[in-house]
Design a protein around this motif. Sequence first.
Motif, mmCIF file in Angstrom:
data_model
loop_
_atom_site.group_PDB
_atom_site.id
_atom_site.type_symbol
_atom_site.label_atom_id
_atom_site.label_comp_id
_atom_site.label_asym_id
_atom_site.label_seq_id
_atom_site.Cartn_x
_atom_site.Cartn_y
_atom_site.Cartn_z
ATOM 1 N N GLY A 85 0.712 -1.599 -0.055
ATOM 2 C CA GLY A 85 -0.571 0.074 -0.054
ATOM 3 C C GLY A 85 0.679 0.848 0.371
ATOM 4 O O GLY A 85 0.228 2.498 -0.243
ATOM 5 N N GLU A 86 2.329 1.156 -0.170
ATOM 6 C CA GLU A 86 3.124 2.423 0.223
ATOM 7 C C GLU A 86 3.806 2.171 -1.379
ATOM 8 O O GLU A 86 4.067 1.246 -2.161
ATOM 9 C CB GLU A 86 3.903 2.226 0.955
ATOM 10 N N ASP A 87 4.332 3.631 -1.671
ATOM 11 C CA ASP A 87 5.326 3.876 -3.390
ATOM 12 C C ASP A 87 6.508 3.292 -2.401
ATOM 13 O O ASP A 87 6.920 4.493 -1.046
ATOM 14 C CB ASP A 87 5.577 5.523 -3.429
ATOM 15 N N ARG A 88 6.716 2.659 -2.848
ATOM 16 C CA ARG A 88 8.203 2.477 -2.517
ATOM 17 C C ARG A 88 9.505 2.405 -3.630
ATOM 18 O O ARG A 88 8.986 1.203 -5.058
ATOM 19 C CB ARG A 88 8.682 1.291 -1.589
ATOM 20 N N LYS A 89 10.916 2.799 -3.599
ATOM 21 C CA LYS A 89 11.912 2.247 -4.644
ATOM 22 C C LYS A 89 12.284 0.650 -4.707
ATOM 23 O O LYS A 89 12.573 -0.319 -3.429
ATOM 24 C CB LYS A 89 13.112 3.704 -4.658
ATOM 25 N N ARG A 90 11.523 0.366 -6.440
ATOM 26 C CA ARG A 90 13.418 -1.127 -6.253
ATOM 27 C C ARG A 90 14.054 -1.015 -7.211
ATOM 28 O O ARG A 90 14.123 -0.826 -8.434
ATOM 29 C CB ARG A 90 12.101 -1.629 -6.281
ATOM 30 N N VAL A 91 15.292 -1.682 -7.078
ATOM 31 C CA VAL A 91 15.861 -1.862 -7.983
ATOM 32 C C VAL A 91 16.373 -3.859 -8.057
ATOM 33 O O VAL A 91 16.628 -4.643 -6.937
ATOM 34 C CB VAL A 91 17.134 -1.149 -7.858
ATOM 35 N N GLU A 92 16.861 -4.091 -9.327
ATOM 36 C CA GLU A 92 16.827 -5.982 -10.108
ATOM 37 C C GLU A 92 18.437 -5.931 -10.271
ATOM 38 O O GLU A 92 18.681 -5.131 -11.299
ATOM 39 C CB GLU A 92 15.733 -6.842 -10.185
ATOM 40 N N TRP A 132 15.245 -2.877 -1.776
ATOM 41 C CA TRP A 132 14.229 -2.020 -1.877
ATOM 42 C C TRP A 132 14.851 -0.539 -0.840
ATOM 43 O O TRP A 132 15.282 -0.566 -0.399
ATOM 44 C CB TRP A 132 12.960 -3.395 -0.585
ATOM 45 N N GLY A 133 14.088 0.556 -0.841
ATOM 46 C CA GLY A 133 13.570 1.261 -0.158
ATOM 47 C C GLY A 133 15.111 1.938 -0.507
ATOM 48 O O GLY A 133 15.286 2.548 -1.228
#
Length: 439
Positions: free
Chosen positions: A123-130, A146-147
């Motif tokens: 339910g929250e906007d979070r940054k993610r990188v793979e 994350w985050g």
Amino acid sequence: MSTLATFHPLTKLRPFKNKWRVQVKTHMAKVQRALPLGKWGVIENVQMNPAGGKYRTTRHPYKMAISDETVIRGSDLADDRIFLSLSNYESIGKTDKKEFVYLIDVIGRVHDLGDVLTVKAQGEDRKRVEFRLVDSQGNDLPCCLWGTYAEQIEAFIEKCDDRTFVCLIRFAKVTFFRGEVQITNAFDASRMYLNPTEPGKSTGKKDGKRIQYDWNDAEIKPISEIMDATKVEICKIICTIEAIDTDWAWFYFGCDRHSKKVNKLANIDYEEMKRIDKPKFHCEICNAIVTHVSPKFKLHVVVKDDTETCSLMLLGSVAKSIVGVKVDDLWDGSYGEIEDPEILPEPIRNLVGKSFCFGVSINSENVSSGSATFLVLEVCSEDKVVSIESGYEAISEMGTTSSTMSSGGVKDDADLPDLTSTSKKLCTKVIKQEKAKTD
């Protein structure tokens, strides 16, 4: 008696009493009143309870319970060790779900780096990188951060415009995603370092660009034990040089700025050659064509003790401390390749049969890949002991190279590939010394 003797090692802590007294270094900011992150502190009167649940930071069966009776204060202990315990990629890939309860340390080169995205999570906007982490053997693991960890990578890319770099994650979480093992951050407990300078340092203090190790505390081990080592560490071995391994050259050409190996350029214009007194080389560190190069020791020897035989590599000043002369005094002045490796300078030939106490590094390649070549960091003088046959007193103040890391070590004197030659057979030929003729 030293007050340090009253401290209990963490491995001895059990629930049968509460009056434990320990001196510890904090790696996670959970108790902040007198134990700041990365600092040493003293804890007294702690109760031990069973450790359980998911994502445990260590394999210790018990955990400390901080109560009102617990006394926490700072410590003046100065020790820069980070107590890194790097996990092997192949072992991670074969680990079953029951083993995923422990957090791990992992390092690798970042490949296939995706964009930093903002996604909906819980339910929250979070940054993610793979991306994928790759070790020195070419094994790879998927990674998703994350985050703040994704933001840290985003800021790093914007600053240096480089999408291929080394990433060290401490206290990482191992999960399953789409049927595949995946590395991710353990909430806010993980710590991440991008392009770390000395991530694999197992012990010692940083002093400028050189690491000083306390060899008095390093354990003396038989060669058979270091061949079967299961963790990255330093130790001492007392051994005899059985042979000079002439499969390798005894020196290399390094840039005079930082001693790293340089590559000789081919097809240089003849007119250009007449204007310089030495050939040109390319230095990857300087990212330039250089002529200020000189030979540097890179000596491979086969040593033995009563238990086993192994190969050692000695670089720079460490090699000079047993050879006894500078590399420039042994070099013939030619920049061409060595034609006959069996022809060795006399001071190097004379090393055969002599015994020393060497301080060696057991690195991740020795532990995880079975490499039988160990890097010598120091020629030790154990309580002023002299080498057995040479009468040479080892010098403890000689400069040493830095330690290694999992996906390629960092060294002051040479390149890494020689240490990762796991399939290389031990040299069996011994360079014999000629006996003086008597009338």
